[in-house]
Design an enzyme around this catalytic site. Structure first.
Site: not given
Ligand SMILES: *[C@@H]1O[C@H](CO)[C@@H](O)[C@H](O)[C@H]1NC(C)=O
Ligand SMILES: *[C@@H]1O[C@H](CO)[C@@H](O)[C@H](O)[C@H]1NC(C)=O
Ligand SMILES: *[C@@H]1O[C@H](CO)[C@@H](O)[C@H](O)[C@H]1NC(C)=O
Length: 311
Positions: A275, A39, A278
């Protein structure tokens, strides 16, 4: 909770051993960047998968700062490989699975949020072995376009940037918290074994300049603060900018069904975390700066800038 299942932290001991060979070539100013990972590096590949394993990044406010719309990136803006591409004077690499024409001579980004080195780490995402298959597809296209000799030159001059392994270790610790030391050692061996196989294949196709963003599920923030005084300059290093619950750790963008309430900060650049798992664009830029030209204690034995400069 989508973001939490992909949670993993950035340690700032960024680059592991790198080797470079190659012959000097004055025309070789333009060098490709091939990106593999999870990610932290996924520019939106997961939105082209079935089973909506994308885990966010496709709903507002993801993308708000730079792209002004969601791209599938799990951040308010650019990710580390986007900055590295820009520092190297390449265009920002789109998701490899994006069905438009790719200029593969610039490289490609194969990363997938949730992806691991091991195929079983997060079914439904693109594991590293499948990212390697996609890379081989790109190599084939390059050869068709440029011929074998020129394609090989592109592959030898290119930089290969990785952020992978965090989800494998996150799985180990979350699914098997009481694993014995010998099990852990064995597991690490399997992860490293598979990673080594992938690196050998890239090498056999011509890859010589390999860079790792070293990441793991442990010790996130204190480690960042201790080892990277720059990241200490953020106003808020603990809570996320976007989300709900403790530290706004989940449901940024409304969670999986996009209907959950969440809060959004007014200035993401004051935050390390966008978030619950991340980093913000501003944190990504600082990490990219370290990878690009950080001190030897952080980035070594070569910086990515040096890798690009090398023939
Ligand atoms: C998604 O599913 C369709 C059929 O349902 C299939 O043809 C396609 O290959 C799948 N794509 C991926 C990336 O798995
Ligand atoms: C690669 O991972 C698989 C599990 O996905 C494991 O069975 C295999 O032994 C690993 N290979 C190496 C070389 O460690
Ligand atoms: C969205 O998901 C949450 C659980 O994550 C559930 O409580 C809620 O009812 C769902 N909302 C809709 C509209 O499906």
């Amino acid at each position: 909770m989508a973001s939490l299942s992909y949670l993993f932290c950035v340690l700032v001991s960024l680059l592991n051993p790198i080797n470079c060979y190659g012959h000097s070539n004055p025309e070789a100013e333009h060098k490709a960047l091939f990106v593999f990972g999870d990610s932290l590096f996924d520019p939106g590949n997961n939105q082209y998968l079935n089973a909506s394993e994308e885990g966010g990044g496709t709903s507002w406010p993801y993308g708000e700062t730079f792209f002004k719309h969601p791209t599938g990136r799990l951040s308010d803006g650019r990710l580390v490989p986007d900055f590295i591409a820009q520092f190297a004077k390449l265009p920002i690499l789109p998701a490899y699975l994006q069905p438009t024409a790719h200029r593969l001579t610039d490289g490609a980004n194969f990363a997938s949020a949730g992806g691991g080195v091991l195929v079983e780490t997060h079914p439904g995402t693109i594991s590293l072995p499948t990212q390697l298959s996609n890379f081989k597809g790109a190599v084939k296209s390059l050869r068709q376009k440029l011929g074998d000799v020129e394609a090989k030159k592109v592959l030898m001059r290119a930089v290969y940037l990785f952020s992978i392994g965090g989800n494998d270790y996150f799985n180990l610790y979350s699914q098997n918290p009481h694993a014995t030391q010998s099990y852990r050692t064995q597991y690490v061996g399997i992860v490293i074994g598979n990673l080594t196989n992938v690196l050998k294949e890239i090498y056999s196709l011509g890859g010589r300049k390999i860079a790792f963003q070293n990441a793991g599920p442990l010790g996130c923030l204190p480690a960042m603060k201790a080892r990277n005084p720059q990241l200490g300059s953020f106003k808020n290093g603990k809570a996320a900018c976007c989300g709900s619950g403790a530290y706004r750790g989940m449901n940024c963008g409304g969670g999986r069904n996009r209907t959950e309430p969440y809060e959004l900060c007014s200035n993401p650049s004051e935050y390390v975390w966008f978030d619950g798992g991340h980093t913000t664009e501003r944190a990504n830029r600082q990490l990219a700066n370290l990878i690009w030209s950080g001190a030897p204690s952080v980035t070594g034995p070569y910086t990515v800038k040096q890798l690009f400069a090398h023939a």
